[in-house]
Design a protein around this motif. Structure first.
Motif, PDB file in Angstrom:
ATOM      1  N   SER A  74      83.462  63.509  31.086  1.00 32.07           N
ATOM      2  CA  SER A  74      82.549  63.157  31.878  1.00 32.07           C
ATOM      3  C   SER A  74      82.152  63.845  32.546  1.00 32.07           C
ATOM      4  O   SER A  74      80.683  63.598  33.430  1.00 32.07           O
ATOM      5  N   SER A  75      83.870  64.545  33.639  1.00 32.45           N
ATOM      6  CA  SER A  75      83.108  65.295  35.247  1.00 32.45           C
ATOM      7  C   SER A  75      82.115  66.623  34.330  1.00 32.45           C
ATOM      8  O   SER A  75      81.268  67.038  35.388  1.00 32.45           O
ATOM      9  N   SER A  76      82.411  66.979  33.040  1.00 33.79           N
ATOM     10  CA  SER A  76      81.058  68.532  32.799  1.00 33.79           C
ATOM     11  C   SER A  76      80.262  67.832  32.579  1.00 33.79           C
ATOM     12  O   SER A  76      78.470  68.491  32.626  1.00 33.79           O
ATOM     13  N   TYR A  77      80.034  66.969  32.140  1.00 32.57           N
ATOM     14  CA  TYR A  77      79.034  65.648  31.047  1.00 32.57           C
ATOM     15  C   TYR A  77      77.933  65.436  32.646  1.00 32.57           C
ATOM     16  O   TYR A  77      76.335  65.632  32.912  1.00 32.57           O
ATOM     17  N   GLN A  78      78.755  65.744  33.606  1.00 30.68           N
ATOM     18  CA  GLN A  78      77.500  64.379  34.926  1.00 30.68           C
ATOM     19  C   GLN A  78      76.816  66.170  35.609  1.00 30.68           C
ATOM     20  O   GLN A  78      75.901  66.397  35.937  1.00 30.68           O
ATOM     21  N   ALA A  79      77.727  67.528  35.320  1.00 26.47           N
ATOM     22  CA  ALA A  79      76.552  68.923  35.322  1.00 26.47           C
ATOM     23  C   ALA A  79      75.529  68.723  34.670  1.00 26.47           C
ATOM     24  O   ALA A  79      74.310  69.229  35.353  1.00 26.47           O
ATOM     25  N   LEU A  80      75.206  68.419  33.713  1.00 29.31           N
ATOM     26  CA  LEU A  80      74.613  68.274  32.570  1.00 29.31           C
ATOM     27  C   LEU A  80      72.812  66.728  33.191  1.00 29.31           C
ATOM     28  O   LEU A  80      72.262  67.648  32.922  1.00 29.31           O
ATOM     29  N   LEU A  81      72.998  66.220  34.164  1.00 23.68           N
ATOM     30  CA  LEU A  81      72.323  64.918  34.170  1.00 23.68           C
ATOM     31  C   LEU A  81      72.462  65.564  35.396  1.00 23.68           C
ATOM     32  O   LEU A  81      71.207  65.718  35.641  1.00 23.68           O
ATOM     33  N   ASP A  82      72.918  66.396  36.080  1.00 20.00           N
ATOM     34  CA  ASP A  82      72.404  67.277  37.739  1.00 20.00           C
ATOM     35  C   ASP A  82      71.621  67.936  37.664  1.00 20.00           C
ATOM     36  O   ASP A  82      69.887  67.970  38.261  1.00 20.00           O
ATOM     37  N   HIS A  83      71.123  68.558  36.343  1.00 21.73           N
ATOM     38  CA  HIS A  83      70.189  69.758  35.931  1.00 21.73           C
ATOM     39  C   HIS A  83      69.037  69.482  34.804  1.00 21.73           C
ATOM     40  O   HIS A  83      68.301  69.820  34.783  1.00 21.73           O
ATOM     41  N   GLN A  84      69.558  67.559  34.642  1.00 18.63           N
ATOM     42  CA  GLN A  84      68.604  66.941  33.223  1.00 18.63           C
ATOM     43  C   GLN A  84      68.219  67.575  32.030  1.00 18.63           C
ATOM     44  O   GLN A  84      67.472  67.854  31.716  1.00 18.63           O
ATOM     45  N   ILE A  85      69.178  68.150  32.279  1.00 19.57           N
ATOM     46  CA  ILE A  85      69.079  69.434  31.082  1.00 19.57           C
ATOM     47  C   ILE A  85      69.674  67.394  29.497  1.00 19.57           C
ATOM     48  O   ILE A  85      70.628  66.746  29.375  1.00 19.57           O
ATOM     49  N   ILE A  86      68.476  67.655  29.242  1.00 22.93           N
ATOM     50  CA  ILE A  86      69.132  66.532  27.675  1.00 22.93           C
ATOM     51  C   ILE A  86      69.185  67.025  25.981  1.00 22.93           C
ATOM     52  O   ILE A  86      69.222  66.331  25.110  1.00 22.93           O
ATOM     53  N   ASP A  87      68.495  68.274  26.365  1.00 23.82           N
ATOM     54  CA  ASP A  87      68.724  69.107  24.699  1.00 23.82           C
ATOM     55  C   ASP A  87      69.885  69.883  24.501  1.00 23.82           C
ATOM     56  O   ASP A  87      69.721  70.579  23.149  1.00 23.82           O
ATOM     57  N   VAL A  88      71.043  69.677  25.605  1.00 21.71           N
ATOM     58  CA  VAL A  88      72.116  70.623  24.832  1.00 21.71           C
ATOM     59  C   VAL A  88      73.251  69.218  25.022  1.00 21.71           C
ATOM     60  O   VAL A  88      73.677  69.074  25.275  1.00 21.71           O
TER      61      VAL A  88
END
Length: 606
Positions: free
Chosen positions: A473-487
């Protein structure tokens, strides 16, 4: 034909009918591929007219091309040189990725010294020393050097140690060195052993055995049985090595032999490196052709290989001869005219060597293709098991290592198509977390990796996190923060059941763990990347702790300040005694409580 943007279409229409180098760039203007062409217009347009190549890598290359640049040259020879220079400078994602020849060792013997030794070097200099190699296997050449040092009792010490010793070291006492440092052996006798060492490295072991047998009989006739026994033991050891030394070239001219086979639009290249008549080492690698002819890709490989190689033979034997071969011969001989020859034999011993190389290329291609198919299927199964958006050709795993928040570090290891890609390994010192908080540490590291990945356009297909749902969950938040949806992102954690320890996986949007088939390749790949990440993090953490320990082993231990460090040293006398102390003994020091004593024991384990 793939759809192209208007600007790209105009560039394709304006391509010149001249030789030169073409450069493909992505939407971030980053160079992703560099090639050369005799006619730029024909070569570049062929990429967009290709419809039969269904490989994933080829499709990715074409789909990522957003811009094209080119440089016109006066000749194809200039284009070949420029292509090579630009590839080495920019290291494009889709160009040939050569195995770094810094991994290749040679054995150096400087016979101008009074007592030479065997040295492992990566560069063969133009000096008076004898060089043998290169060897692709560091372990193999180290084993050979160890065998020769032991067999002939050669020195292993540095020149400084040789000149400064006043008494022999333990190697002399156990019979593994003749102690030239203190003149226990005469230079003449020592150099006789060096000559014999060179004979072995040249593959003349049988001749040496014959000479040693004569010497053994002579000592025996003179009733010098101890000396005869020593030589007998050497002969026995040498006979074991003869089986592995097969003379394949009676000319004894240093030569490299290359052959290749094409399978499914990939080129499988095999190299045999022959020194002193013996196959010293080998090379085999696979590269995509990317719509270029097999001859063109092969010659581009040779150009890049020898422009970065530290070892040039007298002859290069290859299976083709055309304009490109002559061109490459000119390029490789620019600095040393007529010293290197590229030969395409049709009969004789050289043709037999080429046929041998081709058979190895074919066998390696068949083996590798079967293995690649297994890994391709495993990649598909990983995608299906976790409902991923992408086939995880490139995956990265992250782990945290610290001791109660001290020396907090992280590792990032990369796997490409299920295998380690060590060029992409990364180490991180945690900057924003000063306590044992794996969740916040992982968030920081993934954030840093994403920022760099966006800039360099090299984000992985899949992030693998060592941990459970909270770490995910904490790692996924980093993806959300940068709006990365294709990784994609998953986590892996150990759990216990009636069978013992098992690995379970978590994905976003599913609270239930996912289990992969026991002993499956897909499970093995994910376990391997997790274990490698853990190993890499631990190694980095220990290295940092080790540096501090050299300065002050007690420094940095939570709750142990200058006053308590002095009290510990005063009580025990030295660090060694503190390291040997048990819990109760440490608690006997004024001001040290149980928690601090446990932390001292844990910290001083290194």
């Amino acid at each position: 034909m793939p759809e192209k943007n208007t600007a790209l279409q105009k560039k394709l229409e304006n391509l010149p009918d001249k030789s030169g180098v073409y450069i493909f760039k992505n939407n971030k203007n980053k160079i992703i591929y560099i090639g050369k062409a005799k006619v730029l217009k024909n070569r570049v347009k062929s990429y967009f007219n290709q419809t039969e190549d269904n490989r994933i890598f080829y499709k990715k290359l074409i789909s990522n091309i957003e811009n094209i640049d080119w440089l016109i040259t006066n000749s194809e020879k200039e284009a070949l040189i420029l292509e090579n220079s630009l590839i080495k400078q920019f290291k494009p994602k889709y160009n040939i990725d050569l195995k770094d020849d810094s991994n290749f060792y040679s054995v150096k013997i400087d016979t101008t010294k009074e007592f030479p030794r065997l040295e492992l070097v990566r560069v063969q200099k133009n000096d008076s020393s004898h060089y043998f190699g290169p060897y692709s296997s560091a372990a193999s050449v180290k084993q050979t050097v160890g065998f020769l040092n032991k067999l002939f009792q050669l020195r292993t010490c540095s020149d400084y140690e040789l000149s400064s010793r006043t008494r022999p070291c333990i190697l002399y006492q156990i019979g593994k060195c003749s102690a030239p440092c203190v003149q226990k052996i005469k230079p003449k006798d020592y150099n006789e052993q060096i000559k014999r060492t060179i004979q072995i490295l040249k593959g003349k072991t049988k001749i040496l055995i014959s000479e040693l047998e004569e010497e053994m009989h002579k000592f025996s006739d003179d009733m010098k049985y101890e000396k005869a026994g020593e030589i007998r033991d050497r002969i026995r050891a040498l006979r074991k090595t003869v089986e592995n030394q097969i003379i394949v070239d009676s000319s004894f001219i240093d030569k490299d032999v290359f052959a290749y086979v094409i399978k499914n639009n990939d080129i499988y290249i095999q190299g045999l490196f022959i020194r002193d008549g013996i196959i010293r080492t080998y090379f085999h690698q696979t590269y995509p052709t990317f719509n270029r002819s097999e001859a063109d890709v092969f010659l581009s490989f040779l150009n890049l290989f020898y422009s970065t190689a530290k070892f040039l033979p007298k002859e290069i034997i290859i299976p083709l001869e055309n304009e490109g071969t002559q061109l490459l011969n000119e390029v490789l001989n620019i600095d040393s005219p007529n010293k290197l020859k590229i030969i395409s034999p049709i009969k004789g011993q050289k043709k037999k060597l080429l046929d041998l190389c081709f058979e190895n290329a074919k066998q390696n291609a068949d083996t590798k293709q079967a293995k690649e198919l297994e890994y391709d299927i495993a990649m598909e199964k990983i995608k299906d098991a976790f409902s991923l958006k992408n086939i995880p050709l490139n995956m990265e795993c992250y782990d945290i290592s610290n001791i109660q928040g001290q020396d907090n570090v992280a590792s990032g290891v990369a796997f490409q198509k299920g295998r380690p890609n060590k060029k992409m390994y990364r180490k991180y010192k945690i900057k924003t977390v000063d306590q044992a908080d794996d969740f916040a540490s992982l968030n920081e590291v993934i954030n840093r990796r994403i920022k760099k990945g966006i800039t360099e356009d090299n984000l992985p297909d899949l992030f693998v996190i060592d941990g459970g749902k909270a770490q995910l969950s904490s790692s996924y938040q980093a993806l959300l923060d940068h709006q990365i949806i294709d990784v994609d992102i998953v986590s892996i954690a150990k759990a216990r059941n009636e069978k013992g320890t098992v690995d379970r996986f978590f994905i976003i949007g599913n609270n239930e763990p996912i289990f992969l088939k026991e002993n499956s390749l897909e499970l093995k790949i994910l376990m391997n990347i997790r274990d490698e990440s853990h190993r890499f993090a631990i190694t980095f953490h220990r290295k940092l702790r080790g540096k501090k320990f050299k300065e002050d082993p007690l420094h940095g231990i939570s709750g142990i300040g200058p006053i308590k460090r002095r009290a510990l040293l005063k009580h025990f006398g030295n660090i060694g005694a503190i390291r040997q102390a048990n819990l109760s003994e440490l608690m006997g020091v004024n001001g040290i409580n149980e928690n601090q004593a446990k932390l001292i024991i844990e910290s001083l384990k290194l």
